[in-house]
Design an enzyme around this catalytic site. Structure first.
Site, short mmCIF file in Angstrom:
data_model
loop_
_atom_site.label_atom_id
_atom_site.label_comp_id
_atom_site.label_asym_id
_atom_site.label_seq_id
_atom_site.Cartn_x
_atom_site.Cartn_y
_atom_site.Cartn_z
N ASN A 1 1.06 -1.38 0.03
CA ASN A 1 0.14 0.01 0.03
C ASN A 1 0.87 1.23 0.12
O ASN A 1 1.92 1.23 0.61
CB ASN A 1 -0.91 0.14 1.23
CG ASN A 1 0.12 0.10 2.53
OD1 ASN A 1 0.17 1.35 2.89
ND2 ASN A 1 0.29 -0.82 3.19
N LYS B 1 0.60 1.22 16.34
CA LYS B 1 1.13 2.78 15.53
C LYS B 1 -0.03 3.55 15.29
O LYS B 1 -1.21 2.93 14.67
CB LYS B 1 1.94 2.17 14.58
CG LYS B 1 2.43 3.49 13.80
CD LYS B 1 3.64 2.78 12.92
CE LYS B 1 3.12 2.75 11.53
NZ LYS B 1 4.20 2.39 10.33
N LYS C 1 -1.11 7.55 13.26
CA LYS C 1 -0.74 8.58 12.44
C LYS C 1 -0.64 9.96 13.28
O LYS C 1 -1.55 10.07 14.09
CB LYS C 1 -1.56 8.76 11.40
CG LYS C 1 -1.67 7.48 10.30
CD LYS C 1 -0.32 7.25 9.75
CE LYS C 1 -0.12 5.95 8.88
NZ LYS C 1 1.30 5.45 8.57
N ASP D 1 3.76 7.84 13.36
CA ASP D 1 4.10 7.95 12.06
C ASP D 1 3.56 9.31 11.62
O ASP D 1 2.35 9.48 11.26
CB ASP D 1 3.53 6.76 11.25
CG ASP D 1 4.35 6.77 10.00
OD1 ASP D 1 4.74 7.55 9.38
OD2 ASP D 1 3.90 5.66 9.19
N GLU E 1 8.22 8.37 13.51
CA GLU E 1 8.75 7.56 12.10
C GLU E 1 8.42 8.83 11.17
O GLU E 1 7.54 9.66 11.18
CB GLU E 1 7.60 6.46 11.81
CG GLU E 1 7.47 6.19 10.37
CD GLU E 1 6.73 5.08 10.39
OE1 GLU E 1 6.30 4.09 11.12
OE2 GLU E 1 6.34 4.58 9.07
N GLU F 1 10.82 3.77 4.56
CA GLU F 1 9.73 3.13 3.75
C GLU F 1 9.74 3.73 2.37
O GLU F 1 9.19 3.01 1.46
CB GLU F 1 8.36 3.03 4.48
CG GLU F 1 7.73 4.22 4.55
CD GLU F 1 6.35 4.37 5.01
OE1 GLU F 1 6.06 4.08 6.25
OE2 GLU F 1 5.32 4.49 4.32
N ASP G 1 11.25 -1.70 2.40
CA ASP G 1 10.04 -2.58 2.06
C ASP G 1 10.63 -3.18 0.61
O ASP G 1 10.59 -2.36 -0.30
CB ASP G 1 8.75 -1.63 2.18
CG ASP G 1 7.70 -2.79 1.67
OD1 ASP G 1 7.78 -3.80 1.46
OD2 ASP G 1 6.73 -2.08 1.60
N HIS H 1 8.29 -1.80 6.37
CA HIS H 1 6.97 -1.57 6.18
C HIS H 1 6.24 -2.52 5.28
O HIS H 1 6.79 -3.14 4.73
CB HIS H 1 7.27 -0.12 5.60
CG HIS H 1 5.80 0.36 4.34
ND1 HIS H 1 5.91 0.23 3.31
CD2 HIS H 1 4.97 1.38 5.02
CE1 HIS H 1 4.62 0.66 3.01
NE2 HIS H 1 4.02 1.34 3.87
N GLU I 1 5.85 -5.30 9.98
CA GLU I 1 4.47 -4.30 10.28
C GLU I 1 3.37 -5.18 9.97
O GLU I 1 3.44 -6.28 9.38
CB GLU I 1 4.75 -3.00 9.49
CG GLU I 1 3.47 -2.31 9.32
CD GLU I 1 3.41 -1.03 8.65
OE1 GLU I 1 4.22 -0.83 7.86
OE2 GLU I 1 2.62 -0.08 9.07
O1 LIG Z 1 0.05 5.39 5.86
C1 LIG Z 1 0.86 4.77 4.79
O2 LIG Z 1 1.46 5.15 3.91
C2 LIG Z 1 1.53 3.67 5.46
C3 LIG Z 1 2.82 3.81 6.39
O3 LIG Z 1 3.22 4.98 6.69
C4 LIG Z 1 3.03 2.78 7.07
O4 LIG Z 1 2.54 1.68 7.29
O5 LIG Z 1 4.04 2.87 8.18
MG LIG Z 2 5.18 4.82 7.48
#
Ligand SMILES: O=C([O-])CC(=O)C(=O)O
Ligand SMILES: [Mg+2]
Length: 387
Positions: A53, A180, A182, A211, A237, A263, A290, A320, A339
């Site tokens: 993704n 984790k 955001k 992150d 992150e 990542e 990744d 990742h 992950e």
């Molecule tokens: O939200 C995303 O693009 C995925 C991401 O950064 C992660 O899994 O660390």
């Molecule tokens: Mg990330």
């Protein structure tokens, strides 16, 4: 032994979530199949792969360049006669014929996706789980018990802290010990409130990673570091742009806790620049390259070589992407874990059916190849492509 076909289909993996940079409402992924003329256990061996993704499907590049280079290469150059299976390094060289160095763009995603399918076929022809094949090739013992953490905590429309807490609680209930969420998609004070809500929910039962998805300029990255360092976080992150090594290096001066990134670095040259210039600390920080986005495992092996040259252990890598390919690399080559997205990006992410997370770890089942055949919803869409 021949590769007789390479197929690709671009599939939606859309969901209503948002990180600090993108929303996933139009996200897609490439699913690929490498079809061989080999039979094992009464079935034709087909290797499967898909991209992680966050980057989109790569059907154009695969169909216009990489597929034909595999199918047109001298078949002997794609096979390891001594090992009696395919040669992923030879196939990689065929795919990269007439490609200039540098400017990695997204061809690394196309090649990484095909490389996953090649390794799946290679291990299936050898009738072994990929993690066992990798451990044998490197002369080390496989370690089938792998650390996994639960990634989520996205921004959803209309979502409140209670929903975020409930999501994190559900990960703990499923056996995870690290979760984790955001950050960077809301003002700092709002993110701080979200973080405190999650920390209150998980208590001493788990650790929290955050992150920022590369959202911050230097000033904001530092302001967040100064706010975040009062909490016992598992990691901070991707604070700034993935290629801004000076920003990353500057953060080490103000953030004593563990940091993670990588990542969105797609080659061993970029990984080397991160270790040269990014100020990352081998005693505490984490590397998230990744393989499915970065030219595959053939290139990931080069990245691990670079790590060795800079005094880093593979155990500092937690890739990742949440796919079974990296689980195999972790179990076979001694990475620190992988992950996982317990509720997102299905059917691609996750574990074979029946695999449970216990005390933050899973145990790899003994399935030939990457193990996709053990995940019924995933193997169903794979077989629609090629069997
Ligand atoms: O939200 C995303 O693009 C995925 C991401 O950064 C992660 O899994 O660390
Ligand atoms: Mg990330």
């Amino acid at each position: 032994m021949r590769i007789v076909d390479v197929r690709e289909i671009t599939k939606p993996i859309a969901s209503p979530i948002r990180n600090a940079y993108i929303d996933f409402s139009r996200m897609t992924a490439s699913l690929v199949a490498v079809v061989t003329d080999v039979e094992r256990a009464g079935r034709r061996v087909v290797g499967y792969g898909f991209n992680s993704n966050g980057r989109y499907g790569q059907g154009g590049l695969i169909r216009e360049r990489f597929r034909d280079r595999i199918l047109e290469a001298p078949p002997g150059s794609l096979v390891d006669e001594a090992a009696g299976t395919l040669d992923p390094h030879g196939i990689w060289a065929a795919m990269m014929t007439n490609e200039k160095p540098g400017g990695h763009g997204e061809r690394s995603v196309a090649v990484g996706t095909l490389d996953m399918a090649v390794w799946d076929a290679t291990a299936k022809i050898a009738s072994k789980p990929l993690f066992r094949l990798l451990a044998e090739r490197e002369g080390r013992a496989a370690a089938p018990r792998v650390f996994v953490y639960a990634a989520g905590g996205y921004y959803y429309p209309g979502r409140d802290d209670a929903a975020l807490r409930a999501e994190m609680r559900s990960y703990l209930d499923r056996g995870y010990t690290v979760v984790k969420m955001k950050i960077g998609g809301a003002p700092l004070h709002e993110d701080q409130r979200r973080i405190e809500a999650v920390l209150a929910e998980i208590g001493a039962q788990a650790r929290l990673a955050v992150d920022a998805n590369g959202r911050f300029d230097r000033e904001t990255a530092v302001a967040y570091a100064e706010m975040l360092r009062q909490y016992p976080l598992f990691w901070y992150e991707e604070a700034g742009d993935p290629l801004d090594y000076a920003l990353q290096a500057g953060l080490a001066d103000v953030y004593p806790g563990p940091m993670a990134t990588g990542e969105n670095l797609f080659s061993h040259q970029d990984a080397r620049n991160l270790l040269r210039y990014g100020g990352m600390r081998p005693d505490r920080d984490w590397l998230q390259f990744d393989c499915a986005l970065s030219y595959g495992l053939v290139e990931y092996l080069r990245i691990l070589d670079v790590l060795g040259q800079f005094g880093w252990s593979p155990s500092r890598c937690i890739p990742h992407g949440g796919h079974q390919m990296s689980l195999n690399i972790a179990a076979g080559l001694g990475l620190g874990g992988n992950e996982s997205y317990p509720d997102l990006f299905q059917p691609y992410g996750g574990f074979p059916d029946g695999v449970r997370v216990e005390d933050g770890h899973i145990v790899m089942p003994e399935l030939p190849g990457i193990g996709f055949e053990g995940k019924s919803d995933l193997i169903q869409v794979m077989r629609e492509l090629a069997e």
